[in-house]
Design an enzyme around this catalytic site. Structure first.
Site, short mmCIF file in Angstrom:
data_model
loop_
_atom_site.label_atom_id
_atom_site.label_comp_id
_atom_site.label_asym_id
_atom_site.label_seq_id
_atom_site.Cartn_x
_atom_site.Cartn_y
_atom_site.Cartn_z
CG HIS A 226 23.32 21.32 33.12
ND1 HIS A 226 22.16 20.89 33.71
CD2 HIS A 226 24.27 20.40 33.41
CE1 HIS A 226 22.38 19.73 34.33
NE2 HIS A 226 23.65 19.42 34.17
CB THR A 455 52.90 51.09 58.15
OG1 THR A 455 52.36 50.34 57.07
CG2 THR A 455 54.06 50.33 58.77
CB SER A 456 52.98 55.79 60.82
OG SER A 456 53.79 55.98 59.69
#
Length: 594
Positions: A226, A455-456
């Site tokens: 709590h 990516t390449s």
């Protein structure tokens, strides 16, 4: 400094009732009593006190600890959960309504966390129910191991270990045991369990400000669910140290909170407190298991990791350790339809998890045996000069590619392609089996994947792997022009399939697709393969140049304005046209002289 937190709620006073409404809409096996807002009770939809012939197991308490307790209502676990307001014990009338709704002749067991409000309200409801003729027993769970042994009547707080007691009692009741027997198993389980929490932040109640009790770089040991203060505030430590400290505290022989000694069989629970990513909980689990085994000499029989009893949006976790025997393990493994009890965690836990070996490649050639041939065949020589010319052309274009990419991308196309081309030249000297065209093409992809990021790199690796797969089906060591064209087509199709780009998207495919179209056309017309290759290279260059007039639909260029795009060609297309043209001219020159 305190500040208002952001929460996706409506009226803060309605969060509990709206939570219950969403819960029962999500799980068909759950229902609630029609007593909002005073009575907030979740119960099994298939149970009525008028007809139920087994012991009902009821728990509850203040809300804000979801999924506890309502998420553990279901066959094989809780029969009903009584929900109070956030961090507030449910009123007696709600508890009594829950008892009446699900308790049949076999009676009910109330499982209560050890907080004064819960003890009093559940206790009074139990006595009222008894006066109405119901058979009721109550088990109190106090599994907190963070604070020194209490001297007064308060006792140890009830924490996440309560969930394990729910499961033991629910399974015992489902097996048809009597009320006294179910209560006895629950009480015994409650005496076997210990828990301690570590918080990186305090929680924020709906509609209230976030307290700033824990400063940057601090953590609180033994913080209550709590938000009540814990045992100590300390500097944040690596999770290895935190886990070690918490386990030592739970298993301390000085406090003797749990009857666990070396050689005991135990169950481990790693419980998120509301804002801790599952990744961090799994890291803690992975560190806790070997420490229990090696440092404390315990046999870890089950591991449960997830969020079971939270504290709203508190960051941190608690660790629970329960002494287990075959009876407890069978109760924990018993089936349940409670929506938030973890699946796939039952069954014997092996002493050690040995990683599964990585399977070998299905390639017929062992990669370790690949090497450059001592003597090159005629086709091997042509392949070598074509690869060398293509890679050299890319290297020479590095600065131009970077300049173009600085306007339409992140400025590193040339550097990325340079790394790939350099790796190809280096590896070709050592390990390319140039007399085997298919395997050579595969190795080009491997060279690229080692050094070209982003990516390449993955696009070119896909390109060459797809070409390799096609060439491998043809098998001969001397690949014909149409077979090279088929491999080229397969490579383009794979890049389009996985990358999502098509002609006109302003990518390397805008150089390669026109090249393939011309190559296919010339070969079909009976043109010499080498001459068809050279003519297709001209189409590649023209296609790359045409990207100035295209609006990008893939990659970072798709975020760049049309005005900027029109000033430069696509760097990826220009790189592809460059190596393709250089390879074609090298083949033409050497084919005539070989």
């Amino acid at each position: 400094m305190d500040f208002h937190s952001k929460k996706l709620i409506n009226d803060p006073n309605d969060v509990v009732t709206e939570f219950i409404e969403g819960l029962v809409e999500t799980y068909p096996g759950l229902q609630y009593l029609d007593g909002f807002p005073e009575v907030k009770v979740v119960l099994r939809a298939d149970v009525s006190g008028l007809t139920y012939d087994k012991v009902s197991v009821i728990s509850g308490g203040g809300s804000g600890h979801e999924p506890a307790h309502a998420g553990f209502v279901g066959e094989g676990m809780l029969t009903a959960a009584i929900c109070g307001d956030v961090f507030a014990s449910p009123p007696v009338d709600s508890i009594l309504a829950g008892i009446r709704a699900v308790t049949g002749p076999s009676g009910c067991l109330l499982i209560v966390k050890n907080y004064t409000g819960d003890r009093l309200n559940f206790g009074l409801a139990a006595e009222q129910a008894k006066s109405e003729g119901y058979k009721v027993e109550m088990v109190i769970v106090g599994d907190d191991c963070a604070l020194p042994p209490p001297r007064g009547i308060a006792g140890r707080r009830g924490l996440a270990g309560t969930i394990l007691v729910h499961k033991v009692a629910g399974a015992a009741a489902a097996s048809g045991l009597s009320l006294d027997e179910v209560a006895a198993e629950a009480k015994r389980a409650s005496e076997m369990v210990g828990t301690m929490g570590v918080a990186l932040s305090v929680c924020t109640l709906p509609g209230q400000v976030t307290p700033d009790r824990l400063g940057p770089g601090k953590m609180e040991l033994g913080l209550g669910i709590h938000g009540e203060p814990g045992a100590a505030v300390a500097d944040l430590q690596p999770v290895d140290i935190v886990v070690s400290h918490v386990l030592s505290q739970i298993l301390s022989t000085e406090t003797n909170y749990v009857p666990i000694t070396r050689g005991s069989r135990v169950v481990l629970m790693i419980n998120g407190l509301g804002a801790t990513p599952l990744m961090e909980l799994m890291i803690a689990a992975g560190k806790a298991v070997p420490r229990l085994q090696l440092e404390h000499g315990l046999a870890v029989e089950r591991v449960y990791t997830g969020s079971f009893m939270t504290s709203l949006d508190m960051a941190g976790f608690s660790i629970t350790v329960m002494k287990a025997d075959q009876t407890i393990l069978s109760r924990l493994d018993a089936p349940t339809k409670a929506p938030n009890w973890p699946v796939a965690a039952d069954g014997n836990h092996p002493p050690a998890k040995i990683p599964v070996p990585i399977p070998p490649s299905r390639s017929k050639k062992n990669k370790e045996t690949l090497s450059r041939p001592e003597q090159l065949s005629s086709q091997g020589h042509i392949l070598e000069v074509a690869i060398e010319a293509a890679a050299t052309a890319v290297i020479d274009l590095k600065d131009s590619l970077n300049e173009w990419d600085s306007k339409v991308g992140d400025g590193d196309c040339g550097s990325t392609m340079f790394r790939g081309a350099s790796a190809i030249l280096e590896d070709m000297k050592k390990c390319y089996p140039l007399n085997d065209p298919a395997e050579t093409v595969s190795e080009i992809g491997s060279s690229i994947s080692k050094v070209m990021g982003g990516t390449s790199g993955i696009i070119y690796d896909i390109f060459f792997k797809a070409a390799y797969t096609q060439l491998k089906t043809d098998s001969p060591s001397n690949i014909t022009g149409p077979q090279w064209a088929a491999a080229f087509e397969a490579a383009i199709a794979a890049v389009s399939k996985y990358g999502g780009a098509k002609a006109g998207y302003r990518t390397l495919l805008d150089a390669l697709i026109p090249a393939f179209s011309v190559l296919k056309e010339k070969l079909a017309a009976g043109e010499d393969s080498v001459e068809a290759f050279v003519l297709s290279a001209e189409a590649a260059v023209a296609g790359a140049e045409s990207t100035k007039n295209m609006q990008a639909q893939a990659g970072r260029s798709s975020y760049v304005s049309a005005e900027i795009l029109a000033s430069v060609p696509d760097p990826g297309a220009m790189a592809a046209a460059s190596w393709y043209r250089a390879a074609a001219l090298a083949v033409k020159n050497n084919y005539k002289t070989s």
